[in-house]
Motif scaffolding. Structure first.
Motif, PDB file in Angstrom:
ATOM      1  N   ASN A  18      -0.284   1.352   2.234  1.00 30.61           N
ATOM      2  CA  ASN A  18      -0.737   0.659   0.600  1.00 30.61           C
ATOM      3  C   ASN A  18       0.823   0.365   0.482  1.00 30.61           C
ATOM      4  O   ASN A  18       0.808  -0.385  -0.505  1.00 30.61           O
ATOM      5  CB  ASN A  18      -1.648   1.627  -0.270  1.00 30.61           C
ATOM      6  N   ASN A  27       2.019  -3.418   3.020  1.00 33.36           N
ATOM      7  CA  ASN A  27       1.638  -4.215   2.899  1.00 33.36           C
ATOM      8  C   ASN A  27       1.448  -5.653   3.123  1.00 33.36           C
ATOM      9  O   ASN A  27       1.536  -5.973   1.862  1.00 33.36           O
ATOM     10  CB  ASN A  27       0.035  -4.165   2.230  1.00 33.36           C
ATOM     11  N   GLU A  48      -0.606  -8.805   3.082  1.00 34.90           N
ATOM     12  CA  GLU A  48      -0.946  -8.756   0.481  1.00 34.90           C
ATOM     13  C   GLU A  48       0.386  -9.881   0.481  1.00 34.90           C
ATOM     14  O   GLU A  48      -0.100 -10.528  -0.149  1.00 34.90           O
ATOM     15  CB  GLU A  48      -1.766  -7.840   0.430  1.00 34.90           C
ATOM     16  N   HIS A  78       5.633  -2.357   9.704  1.00 34.74           N
ATOM     17  CA  HIS A  78       4.923  -0.969   8.807  1.00 34.74           C
ATOM     18  C   HIS A  78       4.981  -0.517  10.110  1.00 34.74           C
ATOM     19  O   HIS A  78       5.204   0.511  10.390  1.00 34.74           O
ATOM     20  CB  HIS A  78       3.777  -1.284   7.898  1.00 34.74           C
TER      21      HIS A  78
END
Length: 198
Positions: free
Chosen positions: A109, A112, A115, A168
Motif C-alpha cells: 500500500n 503503489n 495508483e 516495489h
C-alpha cells in the motif's frame, strides 16, 4: 533483416505457441547470445527451470512496432517471465496467466506505483490486465530467490543495458544494481514480467 528466430532448447522456451506463430520471437544475434548464455547459467543453478520468454520483436525493419509495446522494434528488447513456485515450495516452469502478462504481483500500500501513475493521467499503466486471457494457475507464488537470481544473471551480462521491473519488486528482492530500474509511467506496469534491452 539482421534478426534470428529464438529456438526452443532444453533451457529456453516460449511461454505460448502464439508468440512463435505470430513471429513475435525474433532478436538480434547479440540478444540471442545473451538469452542462451543466461538460460544455460539458470539451468545450471536450477536444473528443472527454463528461461521462459514472452514477446520479443518482429523480423522486420527497425522501427516496425510490436503492439502493444512501446520499444520492441529493433530486435534488442525481450520480455521474460518471472520464476514461480507451487504452494509446496517446488519451482515450476508454469506461469499464472495464459499470455504471461496481466497477472501482477501486488504492490504494498505504501509503494503503489500503479495508483501513482494512473492519478498522473497515465490510464494505460495497468491495461495489460485485459491481456492475461485468464489466470489458470492461481496458486502459483513468485519465487523471490530464483527470480532475483535470474535478474542478477541478466544484469551481469555486459551487453544488457537496461532491465525494467516495478520499484516495489526491486525493493522486495533487495536488488541495488543500477541496470535494474523503473521504466516510467508512460509504459505499462512491470510486476508481471521482466523487460530487458541491449
Amino acid at each position: 533483416m539482421g534478426r534470428i528466430k529464438i529456438k526452443d532448447t532444453p533451457s529456453i522456451t516460449a511461454h505460448t505457441l502464439l508468440t512463435k506463430i505470430c513471429n513475435r520471437d525474433y532478436v538480434t544475434p547479440d540478444t540471442y547470445k545473451v538469452l542462451t548464455t543466461v538460460a544455460k547459467q539458470l539451468s545450471h543453478k536450477y536444473p528443472s527451470i527454463k528461461l521462459v520468454y514472452l514477446d520479443a520483436n518482429f523480423p522486420f525493419i527497425d522501427g516496425y512496432p510490436l503492439f502493444p509495446h512501446l520499444s520492441h522494434n529493433d530486435g534488442k528488447k525481450i520480455d521474460l517471465s518471472f520464476i514461480y513456485k507451487t504452494t509446496n515450495e517446488k519451482l515450476t516452469n508454469k506461469k499464472p496467466g495464459i499470455t504471461g502478462y496481466g497477472v501482477f504481483i501486488p504492490p504494498p500500500n505504501n509503494n503503489n506505483q500503479t495508483e501513482y501513475c494512473k492519478k498522473k493521467g497515465y490510464w494505460q499503466y495497468d491495461i495489460t490486465r485485459f491481456f492475461s486471457l485468464g489466470n489458470w494457475n492461481r496458486k502459483l507464488i513468485l519465487s523471490e530467490k530464483a527470480t532475483k537470481d535470474l535478474l542478477l544473471l541478466l544484469s551481469n551480462q555486459p551487453m544488457v543495458r537496461k532491465i525494467f521491473i516495478e520499484p516495489h519488486l526491486k525493493q522486495r528482492l533487495r536488488i541495488s544494481n543500477t541496470k535494474i530500474r523503473f521504466h516510467g509511467c508512460q509504459a505499462v506496469r512491470h510486476d508481471d514480467h521482466i523487460h530487458i534491452q541491449l
